[in-house]
Design a protein around this motif. Structure first.
Motif, mmCIF file in Angstrom:
data_model
loop_
_atom_site.group_PDB
_atom_site.id
_atom_site.type_symbol
_atom_site.label_atom_id
_atom_site.label_comp_id
_atom_site.label_asym_id
_atom_site.label_seq_id
_atom_site.Cartn_x
_atom_site.Cartn_y
_atom_site.Cartn_z
ATOM 1 N N PRO A 102 0.808 -1.231 0.000
ATOM 2 C CA PRO A 102 0.000 0.000 0.000
ATOM 3 C C PRO A 102 0.835 1.272 0.000
ATOM 4 O O PRO A 102 0.359 2.327 -0.443
ATOM 5 N N GLU A 103 2.071 1.183 0.466
ATOM 6 C CA GLU A 103 2.914 2.384 0.476
ATOM 7 C C GLU A 103 3.253 2.862 -0.941
ATOM 8 O O GLU A 103 3.746 3.990 -1.126
ATOM 9 N N HIS A 104 3.004 1.996 -1.947
ATOM 10 C CA HIS A 104 3.328 2.384 -3.324
ATOM 11 C C HIS A 104 2.092 2.626 -4.184
ATOM 12 O O HIS A 104 2.201 2.711 -5.409
ATOM 13 N N ILE A 105 0.927 2.757 -3.556
ATOM 14 C CA ILE A 105 -0.304 2.965 -4.318
ATOM 15 C C ILE A 105 -0.192 4.180 -5.244
ATOM 16 O O ILE A 105 -0.646 4.160 -6.394
ATOM 17 N N PHE A 106 0.419 5.236 -4.760
ATOM 18 C CA PHE A 106 0.482 6.475 -5.543
ATOM 19 C C PHE A 106 1.854 6.702 -6.193
ATOM 20 O O PHE A 106 2.117 7.792 -6.721
ATOM 21 N N SER A 107 2.716 5.661 -6.153
ATOM 22 C CA SER A 107 4.028 5.788 -6.795
ATOM 23 C C SER A 107 3.902 5.614 -8.308
ATOM 24 O O SER A 107 3.111 4.799 -8.789
ATOM 25 N N ARG A 108 4.670 6.371 -9.052
ATOM 26 C CA ARG A 108 4.709 6.195 -10.493
ATOM 27 C C ARG A 108 5.537 4.956 -10.821
ATOM 28 O O ARG A 108 6.554 4.685 -10.172
ATOM 29 N N SER A 109 5.117 4.209 -11.829
ATOM 30 C CA SER A 109 5.824 2.990 -12.207
ATOM 31 C C SER A 109 7.299 3.248 -12.475
ATOM 32 O O SER A 109 8.175 2.476 -12.067
ATOM 33 N N GLN A 110 7.589 4.359 -13.149
ATOM 34 C CA GLN A 110 8.976 4.645 -13.520
ATOM 35 C C GLN A 110 9.847 5.023 -12.322
ATOM 36 O O GLN A 110 11.073 5.076 -12.428
ATOM 37 N N ASP A 111 9.218 5.291 -11.180
ATOM 38 C CA ASP A 111 9.986 5.639 -9.986
ATOM 39 C C ASP A 111 10.298 4.422 -9.102
ATOM 40 O O ASP A 111 11.016 4.555 -8.107
ATOM 41 N N LEU A 112 9.760 3.259 -9.464
ATOM 42 C CA LEU A 112 9.938 2.056 -8.645
ATOM 43 C C LEU A 112 11.135 1.238 -9.112
ATOM 44 O O LEU A 112 11.445 1.172 -10.308
ATOM 45 N N GLU A 113 11.798 0.618 -8.167
ATOM 46 C CA GLU A 113 12.963 -0.214 -8.481
ATOM 47 C C GLU A 113 12.556 -1.416 -9.315
ATOM 48 O O GLU A 113 11.558 -2.080 -9.036
ATOM 49 N N GLU A 114 13.332 -1.716 -10.359
ATOM 50 C CA GLU A 114 13.029 -2.872 -11.194
ATOM 51 C C GLU A 114 13.324 -4.155 -10.412
ATOM 52 O O GLU A 114 14.310 -4.236 -9.684
ATOM 53 N N ALA A 115 12.458 -5.125 -10.568
ATOM 54 C CA ALA A 115 12.614 -6.406 -9.865
ATOM 55 C C ALA A 115 12.828 -7.526 -10.878
ATOM 56 O O ALA A 115 12.352 -7.457 -12.019
ATOM 57 N N TYR A 116 13.526 -8.563 -10.427
ATOM 58 C CA TYR A 116 13.881 -9.677 -11.308
ATOM 59 C C TYR A 116 13.444 -11.002 -10.681
ATOM 60 O O TYR A 116 13.262 -11.099 -9.472
ATOM 61 N N HIS A 117 13.303 -12.015 -11.532
ATOM 62 C CA HIS A 117 13.009 -13.352 -11.022
ATOM 63 C C HIS A 117 13.881 -14.378 -11.741
ATOM 64 O O HIS A 117 14.441 -14.111 -12.817
ATOM 65 N N ASP A 118 14.006 -15.531 -11.137
ATOM 66 C CA ASP A 118 14.768 -16.642 -11.701
ATOM 67 C C ASP A 118 14.179 -17.000 -13.064
ATOM 68 O O ASP A 118 12.984 -17.231 -13.200
ATOM 69 N N ALA A 119 15.024 -17.072 -14.085
ATOM 70 C CA ALA A 119 14.553 -17.401 -15.431
ATOM 71 C C ALA A 119 14.421 -18.903 -15.650
ATOM 72 O O ALA A 119 13.906 -19.334 -16.685
ATOM 73 N N GLY A 120 14.918 -19.701 -14.721
ATOM 74 C CA GLY A 120 14.739 -21.142 -14.807
ATOM 75 C C GLY A 120 15.448 -21.807 -15.975
ATOM 76 O O GLY A 120 14.927 -22.762 -16.560
ATOM 77 N N GLN A 121 16.640 -21.309 -16.332
ATOM 78 C CA GLN A 121 17.386 -21.922 -17.436
ATOM 79 C C GLN A 121 18.672 -22.595 -16.972
ATOM 80 O O GLN A 121 18.869 -23.782 -17.208
ATOM 81 N N PHE A 122 19.554 -21.821 -16.331
ATOM 82 C CA PHE A 122 20.840 -22.407 -15.960
ATOM 83 C C PHE A 122 21.386 -21.765 -14.692
ATOM 84 O O PHE A 122 21.046 -20.634 -14.345
#
Length: 234
Positions: free
Chosen positions: A158-178
């Motif tokens: 909820p702390e990011h309800i009014f945050s702009r997408s471009q102001d948020l830190e990019e997040a990553y996930h495991d790609a499941g390859q190697f």
């Protein structure tokens, strides 16, 4: 010695015979084997399986199957690290030390030798324990929603309800390859998802988790589109 380890048990449930099911004209495991061989980095490219048919298919595409994996390491609850550790230890017991090992999933038809090479170069030039494939989420995870028990919506953050997408830190996930790792890191059960690892960032169009038949069909369509794109470029 460098070794590629491709885990491929025979007892897949959601997609029967998943690891050797035909994908765009080849058994899906073939893509992982061929990508590993194409790098020229590995002294051994092995498939760890408990299944004779998978073993024969793997050999047809150039992999080695020096042992059949114990049934105790081929159930629904055995993690990937246990399988990798078993393979490394098997070679150590034969008097063959392993410096780097790379676990490549059998159902990763988009895996590319260029990213496997990048993983090895970056890991060997660092003091880290692992290097593995990741990709970015297509939408900021900080703006995720959940469905509550009464069927309404609520913000996970909820702390990011009014945050702009471009102001948020990019997040990553495991790609499941190697997953590249120093052999001691695998043997000592170091935590992969931690600061001992470095990322190999893949473009999102090369990442597709395949757990259901719907995933499989989507992956084949994506694969076909990529192949058509390559043909057009040439």
């Amino acid at each position: 010695m460098n070794m590629a380890i491709i885990p491929a048990r025979g007892g897949s449930k959601r997609i029967p015979r998943k690891n050797i099911r035909e994908f765009a004209g080849k058994p899906i495991i073939a893509y992982s084997i061929l990508a590993a061989l194409d790098t020229g980095l590995f002294n051994r490219v092995i498939v760890s399986t408990d299944d004779e048919e998978i073993a024969e298919v793997a050999k047809c595409y150039g992999a080695e199957v020096p042992f059949l994996r114990p049934k105790t390491l081929a159930d629904d609850f055995t993690g990937t690290n246990a399988v990798v550790k078993h393979a490394i230890q098997w070679y150590l017991d034969q008097g063959n030390p392993i410096e780097y090992a790379c676990c490549i999933y059998a159902t990763a038809p988009f895996v590319a030798s260029q990213y496997l090479k990048e993983g090895y170069v970056k890991l060997s030039a660092s003091e880290k324990s692992f290097a593995f494939s990741v990709t970015s989420f297509p939408f900021p995870v900080q703006r995720a929603l959940r469905i509550t028990k009464d069927g309404s919506l609520d913000a996970l953050y909820p702390e990011h309800i009014f945050s702009r997408s471009q102001d948020l830190e990019e997040a990553y996930h495991d790609a499941g390859q190697f997953y590249w790792g120093r052999s001691n890191a695998f043997l000592n059960d170091e935590i992969l998802f931690s600061t001992v690892s470095i990322p190999i960032v893949l473009p999102r169009h090369l990442v597709q988790d395949i757990d259901t038949l719907e995933d499989w069909k989507r992956a084949e369509l994506m694969f076909s589109a990529l192949q058509m794109g390559k043909g057009s470029a040439e």
